[in-house]
Design a protein around this motif. Structure first.
Motif, short mmCIF file in Angstrom:
data_model
loop_
_atom_site.label_atom_id
_atom_site.label_comp_id
_atom_site.label_asym_id
_atom_site.label_seq_id
_atom_site.Cartn_x
_atom_site.Cartn_y
_atom_site.Cartn_z
N ALA A 88 53.79 26.99 -72.13
CA ALA A 88 53.15 25.75 -71.66
C ALA A 88 52.11 25.28 -72.67
N PHE A 89 51.32 26.21 -73.19
CA PHE A 89 50.29 25.86 -74.19
C PHE A 89 50.94 25.34 -75.46
N LEU A 90 51.98 26.05 -75.94
CA LEU A 90 52.67 25.64 -77.16
C LEU A 90 53.22 24.23 -77.03
N THR A 130 53.63 6.02 -76.48
CA THR A 130 54.89 6.31 -75.81
C THR A 130 54.71 7.43 -74.80
N ALA A 131 55.52 7.38 -73.76
CA ALA A 131 55.45 8.42 -72.73
C ALA A 131 55.88 9.76 -73.31
N ARG A 132 55.22 10.81 -72.85
CA ARG A 132 55.56 12.14 -73.34
C ARG A 132 56.79 12.67 -72.62
N HIS A 133 57.64 13.35 -73.37
CA HIS A 133 58.78 14.01 -72.75
C HIS A 133 58.28 15.16 -71.88
N THR A 134 58.91 15.34 -70.74
CA THR A 134 58.53 16.42 -69.83
C THR A 134 59.50 17.59 -69.99
N ILE A 135 58.94 18.76 -70.29
CA ILE A 135 59.73 19.97 -70.46
C ILE A 135 59.44 20.92 -69.30
N LEU A 136 60.48 21.43 -68.70
CA LEU A 136 60.33 22.42 -67.62
C LEU A 136 60.56 23.81 -68.17
N VAL A 137 59.63 24.70 -67.93
CA VAL A 137 59.76 26.10 -68.34
C VAL A 137 59.98 26.96 -67.09
N ILE A 138 61.05 27.76 -67.11
CA ILE A 138 61.32 28.69 -66.01
C ILE A 138 61.34 30.10 -66.57
N ASP A 139 60.37 30.92 -66.13
CA ASP A 139 60.30 32.31 -66.58
C ASP A 139 59.48 33.09 -65.57
N ASP A 140 59.95 34.29 -65.20
CA ASP A 140 59.23 35.06 -64.19
C ASP A 140 58.04 35.82 -64.77
N ASP A 141 57.84 35.75 -66.08
CA ASP A 141 56.70 36.40 -66.74
C ASP A 141 55.56 35.39 -66.86
N THR A 143 55.89 21.32 -67.12
CA THR A 143 55.81 21.83 -65.77
C THR A 143 56.47 23.21 -65.77
N THR A 144 56.03 24.12 -64.93
CA THR A 144 56.57 25.48 -64.96
C THR A 144 56.97 25.95 -63.57
N HIS A 145 57.94 26.84 -63.54
CA HIS A 145 58.35 27.50 -62.30
C HIS A 145 58.64 28.97 -62.61
N GLU A 146 58.45 29.80 -61.61
CA GLU A 146 58.66 31.24 -61.78
C GLU A 146 60.13 31.61 -61.72
N THR A 147 60.89 30.89 -60.88
CA THR A 147 62.32 31.20 -60.72
C THR A 147 63.13 29.91 -60.70
N ALA A 148 64.42 30.08 -60.96
CA ALA A 148 65.33 28.93 -60.92
C ALA A 148 65.42 28.37 -59.50
N THR A 149 65.41 29.27 -58.52
CA THR A 149 65.49 28.84 -57.12
C THR A 149 64.30 27.97 -56.76
N GLU A 150 63.11 28.37 -57.20
CA GLU A 150 61.89 27.60 -56.95
C GLU A 150 62.02 26.21 -57.56
N ASP A 156 61.30 16.16 -57.54
CA ASP A 156 59.87 15.82 -57.63
C ASP A 156 59.54 14.89 -58.79
N GLY A 157 60.36 14.87 -59.80
CA GLY A 157 60.07 14.01 -60.95
C GLY A 157 61.07 14.22 -62.07
N ALA A 158 61.06 13.32 -63.03
CA ALA A 158 62.02 13.39 -64.13
C ALA A 158 61.70 14.53 -65.08
N ILE A 159 62.71 15.29 -65.44
CA ILE A 159 62.60 16.37 -66.43
C ILE A 159 63.51 16.01 -67.59
N ASP A 160 62.99 16.07 -68.81
CA ASP A 160 63.79 15.70 -69.98
C ASP A 160 64.54 16.87 -70.59
N CYS A 161 64.03 18.09 -70.41
CA CYS A 161 64.69 19.28 -70.97
C CYS A 161 64.20 20.50 -70.21
#
Length: 202
Positions: free
Chosen positions: A21-23, A2-13, A32-39, A46-51
């Motif tokens: 991301a490792f966990l 089954t396809a893996r769910h994609t989780i987006l992490v947003i944190d400036d640290d 997928t990760t981003h430093e800021t919400a604006t980014e 760019d692609g589907a995000i599940d959470c």
């Protein structure tokens, strides 16, 4: 497979982003990760995000502002906020605005994984409003008037000391009432208690 769910992490640290991301990766999620919400918003298509798992306090757009922006844009992706102890009032406001959950730092890995799994399963999605309200009211039915007063203070984002002052009781007594609230409503976390209270219209 089954396809893996994609989780987006947003944190400036950066260290926090890498750790999460490792966990998530070792627990079977695509990340997928981003430093800021604006980014993130610049790459929204760019692609589907599940959470989405986002810090609440970040440079520029906050987690609360992100939740409001996504709701305004009719983006249905569930958002879980990571919050410091002093940010609970903001987190509660974000839940009222549409976030599905919040977890207080420092949190253990399982608390985050459980919140994500519940969000993906749609447990945080509201049933029909009337049904959700009735269910929540039933779970709050056994609370004493003073316990309800403490719960209203918590929903308003007040700290124990302020609630104690407002009610003319000691902070220690507020702690006892908070513990009673968790037991009587059979919740595992402050976010679950807040979700219940919000659904009941407190």
């Amino acid at each position: 497979m089954t396809a893996r769910h994609t989780i987006l992490v947003i944190d400036d640290d950066p260290a926090m982003r890498d750790s999460l991301a490792f966990l998530l990766d070792v627990n079977g999620f695509a990340v997928t990760t981003h430093e800021t919400a604006t980014e993130f918003l610049h790459h929204l298509d760019d692609g589907a995000i599940d959470c989405i798992v986002s810090d609440i306090r970040m440079p520029g757009m906050s987690g609360l502002e992100l939740v409001r922006r996504l709701k305004a844009d009719a983006v249905k992706t569930p958002v879980i906020l990571m919050t410091g102890h002093g940010d609970v009032a903001l987190a509660v406001e974000a839940m009222k605005a549409g976030a599905v959950d919040f977890i207080e730092k420092p949190f253990d890995d399982e608390a985050l994984l459980r919140a994500i799994r519940e969000a993906l399963q749609g447990r945080s999605a509201k049933p029909a409003d009337d049904t959700a309200k009735r269910e929540a009211e039933a779970r709050l039915a056994e609370l004493s008037p003073r316990e309800r007063d403490v719960l209203r203070g918590l929903v308003a984002g007040k700290i124990n000391k302020v609630i104690a002052h407002d009610l003319g009781i000691s902070p220690r007594t507020v702690e006892v009432y908070r513990a009673n609230l968790m037991v009587k409503t059979d919740v595992r976390s402050m976010s679950e208690l807040m979700r219940l209270a919000i659904a009941a219209g407190l």
